[in-house]
Write a protein that holds these residues in place. Structure first.
Motif, PDB file in Angstrom:
ATOM      1  N   CYS A 130      -3.489 -19.168 -45.231  1.00 33.42           N
ATOM      2  CA  CYS A 130      -2.774 -20.314 -44.588  1.00 33.42           C
ATOM      3  C   CYS A 130      -2.263 -21.185 -45.561  1.00 33.42           C
ATOM      4  O   CYS A 130      -2.653 -21.532 -46.748  1.00 33.42           O
ATOM      5  CB  CYS A 130      -3.719 -21.169 -43.652  1.00 33.42           C
ATOM      6  N   PRO A 131      -1.081 -21.932 -45.159  1.00 35.64           N
ATOM      7  CA  PRO A 131      -0.404 -22.690 -46.094  1.00 35.64           C
ATOM      8  C   PRO A 131      -1.377 -23.822 -46.652  1.00 35.64           C
ATOM      9  O   PRO A 131      -1.226 -24.343 -47.787  1.00 35.64           O
ATOM     10  CB  PRO A 131       0.843 -23.383 -45.247  1.00 35.64           C
ATOM     11  N   LEU A 138     -10.186 -19.703 -41.498  1.00 36.76           N
ATOM     12  CA  LEU A 138     -11.127 -18.829 -41.006  1.00 36.76           C
ATOM     13  C   LEU A 138     -11.265 -18.896 -39.336  1.00 36.76           C
ATOM     14  O   LEU A 138     -11.427 -18.185 -38.775  1.00 36.76           O
ATOM     15  CB  LEU A 138     -12.556 -18.352 -41.756  1.00 36.76           C
ATOM     16  N   ALA A 139     -11.776 -20.190 -39.322  1.00 39.26           N
ATOM     17  CA  ALA A 139     -11.990 -20.489 -37.770  1.00 39.26           C
ATOM     18  C   ALA A 139     -10.768 -20.405 -36.869  1.00 39.26           C
ATOM     19  O   ALA A 139     -11.174 -20.140 -35.777  1.00 39.26           O
ATOM     20  CB  ALA A 139     -12.494 -22.068 -37.849  1.00 39.26           C
ATOM     21  N   GLY A 140      -9.748 -20.384 -37.323  1.00 39.97           N
ATOM     22  CA  GLY A 140      -8.588 -20.385 -36.646  1.00 39.97           C
ATOM     23  C   GLY A 140      -8.038 -18.892 -36.526  1.00 39.97           C
ATOM     24  O   GLY A 140      -6.966 -18.546 -35.698  1.00 39.97           O
ATOM     25  N   GLY A 141      -8.994 -17.860 -37.027  1.00 37.04           N
ATOM     26  CA  GLY A 141      -8.672 -16.506 -36.934  1.00 37.04           C
ATOM     27  C   GLY A 141      -8.243 -15.745 -37.813  1.00 37.04           C
ATOM     28  O   GLY A 141      -7.681 -14.882 -37.631  1.00 37.04           O
ATOM     29  N   GLY A 142      -7.982 -16.535 -39.053  1.00 38.25           N
ATOM     30  CA  GLY A 142      -7.233 -15.939 -40.215  1.00 38.25           C
ATOM     31  C   GLY A 142      -8.265 -14.807 -40.624  1.00 38.25           C
ATOM     32  O   GLY A 142      -9.386 -14.706 -40.774  1.00 38.25           O
ATOM     33  N   VAL A 163     -20.876 -16.310 -41.310  1.00 32.13           N
ATOM     34  CA  VAL A 163     -20.907 -15.868 -42.412  1.00 32.13           C
ATOM     35  C   VAL A 163     -19.976 -15.939 -43.313  1.00 32.13           C
ATOM     36  O   VAL A 163     -20.141 -16.317 -44.575  1.00 32.13           O
ATOM     37  CB  VAL A 163     -21.447 -14.527 -42.067  1.00 32.13           C
ATOM     38  N   ARG A 164     -18.887 -15.511 -42.890  1.00 33.14           N
ATOM     39  CA  ARG A 164     -17.525 -15.686 -43.818  1.00 33.14           C
ATOM     40  C   ARG A 164     -17.152 -17.075 -44.497  1.00 33.14           C
ATOM     41  O   ARG A 164     -16.715 -17.353 -45.398  1.00 33.14           O
ATOM     42  CB  ARG A 164     -16.250 -15.019 -43.287  1.00 33.14           C
ATOM     43  N   GLN A 165     -17.368 -17.907 -43.395  1.00 34.42           N
ATOM     44  CA  GLN A 165     -17.233 -19.439 -44.001  1.00 34.42           C
ATOM     45  C   GLN A 165     -18.068 -19.860 -44.774  1.00 34.42           C
ATOM     46  O   GLN A 165     -17.796 -20.603 -46.096  1.00 34.42           O
ATOM     47  CB  GLN A 165     -17.299 -20.279 -42.452  1.00 34.42           C
ATOM     48  N   VAL A 166     -19.278 -19.606 -44.644  1.00 39.30           N
ATOM     49  CA  VAL A 166     -20.319 -19.981 -45.769  1.00 39.30           C
ATOM     50  C   VAL A 166     -20.201 -19.244 -47.082  1.00 39.30           C
ATOM     51  O   VAL A 166     -20.183 -20.140 -48.229  1.00 39.30           O
ATOM     52  CB  VAL A 166     -21.857 -19.843 -45.235  1.00 39.30           C
ATOM     53  N   GLU A 167     -19.895 -18.075 -46.876  1.00 37.81           N
ATOM     54  CA  GLU A 167     -19.515 -17.394 -48.275  1.00 37.81           C
ATOM     55  C   GLU A 167     -18.463 -17.770 -48.955  1.00 37.81           C
ATOM     56  O   GLU A 167     -18.569 -18.004 -50.224  1.00 37.81           O
ATOM     57  CB  GLU A 167     -19.388 -15.717 -47.840  1.00 37.81           C
ATOM     58  N   ARG A 168     -17.355 -18.221 -48.301  1.00 41.03           N
ATOM     59  CA  ARG A 168     -16.191 -18.731 -48.852  1.00 41.03           C
ATOM     60  C   ARG A 168     -16.424 -20.267 -49.453  1.00 41.03           C
ATOM     61  O   ARG A 168     -16.389 -20.624 -50.602  1.00 41.03           O
ATOM     62  CB  ARG A 168     -15.110 -19.004 -47.813  1.00 41.03           C
ATOM     63  N   ILE A 169     -17.436 -21.199 -48.828  1.00 43.71           N
ATOM     64  CA  ILE A 169     -17.605 -22.440 -49.274  1.00 43.71           C
ATOM     65  C   ILE A 169     -18.277 -22.294 -50.662  1.00 43.71           C
ATOM     66  O   ILE A 169     -18.128 -22.830 -51.693  1.00 43.71           O
ATOM     67  CB  ILE A 169     -18.470 -23.082 -48.172  1.00 43.71           C
ATOM     68  N   ARG A 170     -19.336 -21.221 -50.759  1.00 46.15           N
ATOM     69  CA  ARG A 170     -19.875 -21.015 -51.955  1.00 46.15           C
ATOM     70  C   ARG A 170     -19.295 -20.569 -53.039  1.00 46.15           C
ATOM     71  O   ARG A 170     -19.628 -20.686 -54.204  1.00 46.15           O
ATOM     72  CB  ARG A 170     -21.390 -19.987 -51.714  1.00 46.15           C
ATOM     73  N   ALA A 171     -18.387 -19.533 -52.650  1.00 44.22           N
ATOM     74  CA  ALA A 171     -17.418 -18.995 -53.677  1.00 44.22           C
ATOM     75  C   ALA A 171     -16.667 -20.091 -54.189  1.00 44.22           C
ATOM     76  O   ALA A 171     -16.280 -20.108 -55.677  1.00 44.22           O
ATOM     77  CB  ALA A 171     -16.764 -17.856 -52.898  1.00 44.22           C
TER      78      ALA A 171
END
Length: 312
Positions: free
Chosen positions: A79-80, A69-73, A43-51
């Protein structure tokens, strides 16, 4: 969660989710029956892609944020690699702005050159277009200009037909989806073209009862532009396109400059028998100009015929 749940939570379409999956960004697992199943972080990944794509990034450019996000952030941009992604996107945007600015400036320069070249080809300068006082045109013959009309005809202005013809000359009409030239509202007499056209539409019956055989609008806009206006405003009369300002050249009608264009000043010609019977200029209230015309017509009696050799 299933595909439908992810769509409801993020507003993404099935097609978008399939695209993210093909790009390796948001990849679901599979249940034994083959159905896709997503982890809650999707959910957070898709929201971030769209934003981010809404800010102008490509889907591929969102990869470091999704991977963060996938790495637990806790956040997609902590992330750098994500910070570097911001910097690259800003550099790309600056380069695009510079290219677009250069293209815009080049187009403006071309427009200025073309406008000056057209004036030179006509054999006159801008000041000469303003040399004639419209009031002195009474009794003068209309030019033999042939203009394209929105109804498909090409009338010759000195042979408009029997009876009186009203030709209201206006600067330009705008469109709902377009902007007028900068400073348009501050130019004296520029505003009111649509209101004037609608006033002639709504009171065309009164004009006919007063002895007017036909009405035309005339501007420097193209016929294609005018046809859109005729259709949108449901005008029962034709517009005449004069993008080369041939009538201004022939009669010395007043013009002005706006947005890199040479446009007609607002005035109205009453034509009878191929001659200019009367000129209304200046026109203070375009939306009520027909009243002014009707009052003038009320003082004229008798039929007006075209001069010998004229035709409609």
């Amino acid at each position: 969660m299933r595909v439908g749940e992810l769509m409801a939570a993020t507003g993404a379409t099935v097609r978008a989710l399939r695209y993210y999956e093909a790009a390796g960004l948001v990849v679901p697992g599979r249940e034994p029956n083959g159905y896709r199943v997503y982890e809650p972080v999707a959910v957070r990944q898709v929201e971030r892609i769209r934003a981010l794509t809404g800010l102008g990034l490509s889907v591929e450019q969102t990869r470091p944020f999704v991977e963060c996000l996938a790495g637990g952030g806790d956040e997609a941009d902590e992330c750098p690699a994500a910070l570097a992604g911001y910097r690259r996107a800003i550099v790309d945007l600056d380069e695009r702005i510079a290219r677009l600015t250069e293209q815009r400036d080049g187009l403006r320069a071309s427009l200025v050159k073309a406008t000056a070249r057209m004036a030179t080809h006509r054999g006159i300068g801008r000041e000469s277009l303003r040399r004639t006082d419209p009031a002195t045109l009474r009794g003068e013959p209309m030019p033999g200009s042939v203009l394209a009309a929105t109804d498909g005809r090409r009338p010759r202005l000195d042979r408009l037909g029997d009876g009186r013809t009203i030709v209201f000359v206006y600067p330009m009409t705008g469109r709902p989806d377009g902007d007028m030239p900068d400073g348009w509202d501050t130019i004296p007499g520029a505003r009111g073209c649509t209101a004037e056209a609608c006033d002639f539409r709504d009171r065309l019956g009164e004009l006919r009862e007063a002895g007017v055989a036909r009405v035309f609008g005339l501007s420097a806009q193209s016929r294609a532009y005018q046809r859109e206006v005729v259709h949108r405003l449901r005008l029962p009369y034709a517009m005449l396109a004069d993008p080369r300002l041939t009538v201004a050249d022939a009669l010395g009608l007043p013009t002005f400059e706006a947005g890199g264009m040479t446009l007609y000043q607002r005035l109205t010609l009453v034509v009878a028998g191929g001659l200019i019977e009367h000129v209304f200029h200046p026109i203070g209230e375009p939306a009520r100009h027909v009243t002014q015309v009707l009052e003038w017509l009320a003082g004229r009696t008798g039929n007006v015929s075209a001069r010998p050799g004229s035709r409609g």
